[in-house]
Each structure stands twice: as structure tokens, then as C-alpha cells.
Scaffold this active site. Structure first.
Site, PDB file in Angstrom:
ATOM      1  N   GLU A  11       0.818  -1.187  -0.158  1.00 32.57           N
ATOM      2  CA  GLU A  11       0.089   0.010  -0.006  1.00 32.57           C
ATOM      3  C   GLU A  11       0.797   1.126  -0.126  1.00 32.57           C
ATOM      4  OE1 GLU A  11      -2.388   2.550   3.383  1.00 32.57           O
ATOM      5  OE2 GLU A  11      -2.421   0.191   3.627  1.00 32.57           O
ATOM      6  N   ASP A  24       0.655   3.843  -3.193  1.00 33.40           N
ATOM      7  CA  ASP A  24       0.468   4.975  -2.755  1.00 33.40           C
ATOM      8  C   ASP A  24       1.374   6.220  -3.619  1.00 33.40           C
ATOM      9  OD1 ASP A  24      -1.133   7.385  -1.370  1.00 33.40           O
ATOM     10  OD2 ASP A  24       0.911   7.434  -0.692  1.00 33.40           O
ATOM     11  N   ASP A  34      -7.317   1.448   0.615  1.00 32.80           N
ATOM     12  CA  ASP A  34      -5.657   0.956   0.781  1.00 32.80           C
ATOM     13  C   ASP A  34      -5.486  -0.707   0.289  1.00 32.80           C
ATOM     14  OD1 ASP A  34      -5.715   2.892   2.858  1.00 32.80           O
ATOM     15  OD2 ASP A  34      -6.201   1.557   4.522  1.00 32.80           O
ATOM     16  N   GLU A  83      -4.512   0.690  -3.624  1.00 31.96           N
ATOM     17  CA  GLU A  83      -2.933   1.123  -3.463  1.00 31.96           C
ATOM     18  C   GLU A  83      -1.950  -0.167  -3.391  1.00 31.96           C
ATOM     19  OE1 GLU A  83      -3.513   5.513  -1.578  1.00 31.96           O
ATOM     20  OE2 GLU A  83      -3.060   3.923  -0.220  1.00 31.96           O
TER      21      GLU A  83
END
Length: 226
Positions: A41, A45, A114, A117
Site C-alpha cells: 500500500e 500510494d 488501501d 493502493e
């Protein structure tokens, strides 16, 4: 994990993992296993932010940094990622612990966002930056085509505040009414009270700030400004 469900997810994503263990990890919440998706994640991101920033830079050559930042924030924020996750029926593929399953974690916006990502991070490690960039651009094509600079890209709290100030009305009040979950994975519930609305409006998020933004967005919708 059901291979039929996993194969269906990969078709919807438009990508088949060479290393299925990366896909398994990307779909695993920390409540289910110590080999969870939080590092993926973190990576995803940063990749998502870069890809969207690069796309906006080339699409809007005359737009200033402030407007581009606001457009990027709109495209990478949690509720946009959760919308994408729902389009892919991601909730049915999540690996969650018993507590999260019982509380409906497969529907929770923060978990869906989440995981999106984490999938981006997983695709990057499974392939290369060019592949994951093209995949993200495919996912975001409609949203990139529709987005434009301007006041609408300001965050919901800012837009709500400006709306109320422009009408000489009191500023909204935000009250934390509930905090659920462990310290590393909390969900905040906020009540936003605004002059002119008889009842407080509810927003939830993985942080107080995100919950306040979600509540402000719901207020804007009630005021028909969204």
C-alpha cells in the site's frame, strides 16, 4: 481463496499477475495475516500519485500548480479509490480477519482504498513502471477525461466553509462521536452540524481529517453543491 473469484478480479483489473503470491498479499488485510498488504500500500500510494501527477501535467499545460494539486487530490483520495474498488467488486476478494469480517470490513471505504493502493504496488513489483502506469491510466480514463481545474477541486471542507462564509452563516462544527478499531486501523465517525440543516450529517474515515472531509462532502450534497 476461490480461484474463480481471483481470475474474475484479474480480468476486471486488466492484469494477470505473474507471481500470484503478490496478488494474495495485496488482498490481505493486517487483521488476517502477518504477511499483509501495508508495505505494498505504501509503495502503491506513491506510484499512483506520480502517475496521476504526470498525466495532469501533460493534459493541462497552462494550469498552475495549485489547481493541479487539487485535481490530483480529488483523483487519489480514498473515496475515489473505493469507487474504483467497487467497480472491480474488490470486496469479495479481500482476506480479512474474523473481527473485520463480522464488522463488514469488506464494505469499509478505507480498506477498499488501501487495497487498491496495495494492488498498484503489487503490479509494479510484478512487472515494471510502464505497465503499472498504463494500467492506472486505463482505470482512470473516464475520470481524467471529466476532471477540470477550478473551485470544484477544492477539498469539501474548504468549499463548505467558503459557501457558508459567502452567506454570512456560522462555520460548521465537527464532532467525533465514535472511534472504532485498533490504533493501527481505526475508523472515525464524525457529526457535522451546519446552520439550515435540522440534523447533523455523518462522515466516516480512517482518520479524523478524512472523516471530517467525508461529512463535509455529504453536507455539500444535501445543499446541492456537489
Amino acid at each position: 481463496m476461490n480461484p474463480i473469484v481471483i481470475n474474475r478480479l484479474q480480468r476486471k483489473l486488466g492484469y494477470t499477475f505473474n507471481h500470484q503470491e503478490l496478488l494474495q498479499q495485496a488482498l490481505t488485510h493486517r487483521s488476517a495475516s502477518s504477511k499483509h498488504n501495508e508495505r505494498l500500500e505504501f509503495l502503491g500510494d506513491s506510484i499512483l500519485s506520480f502517475v496521476i501527477a504526470n498525466a495532469l501535467y501533460h493534459r493541462f499545460p497552462r494550469v498552475d500548480e495549485g489547481d493541479m494539486s487539487r485535481m490530483r487530490a480529488t483523483l487519489v483520495r480514498g473515496n475515489t479509490l473505493a469507487e474504483l474498488a467497487r467497480e472491480f467488486d474488490l470486496g469479495e476478494c479481500l482476506r480479512l480477519g474474523p473481527g473485520e469480517l463480522k464488522s463488514g470490513g469488506f464494505r469499509r471505504e478505507s480498506i477498499l482504498a488501501d487495497t487498491m493502493e496495495a494492488l498498484i504496488g503489487g503490479v509494479f513489483l510484478d512487472s515494471n513502471i510502464q505497465t503499472v502506469e498504463q494500467l492506472i491510466l486505463n482505470w482512470y480514463k473516464t475520470r481524467l477525461d471529466e476532471i477540470s481545474p477550478g473551485d470544484k477541486q477544492k477539498d469539501p471542507k474548504t468549499r463548505l466553509q467558503e459557501y457558508l462564509q459567502g452567506r454570512h452563516l456560522p462555520l460548521p462544527s465537527y464532532l467525533v462521536v465514535q472511534v472504532r478499531g485498533e490504533a493501527h486501523d481505526q475508523e472515525f465517525t464524525i457529526h457535522c452540524q451546519v446552520s439550515g440543516l435540522s440534523e447533523p450529517v455523518v462522515g466516516t474515515g480512517s482518520s479524523r481529517r478524512k472523516a471530517e472531509q467525508a461529512a463535509a462532502e455529504q453536507v455539500l450534497k444535501k445543499l446541492e453543491l456537489e
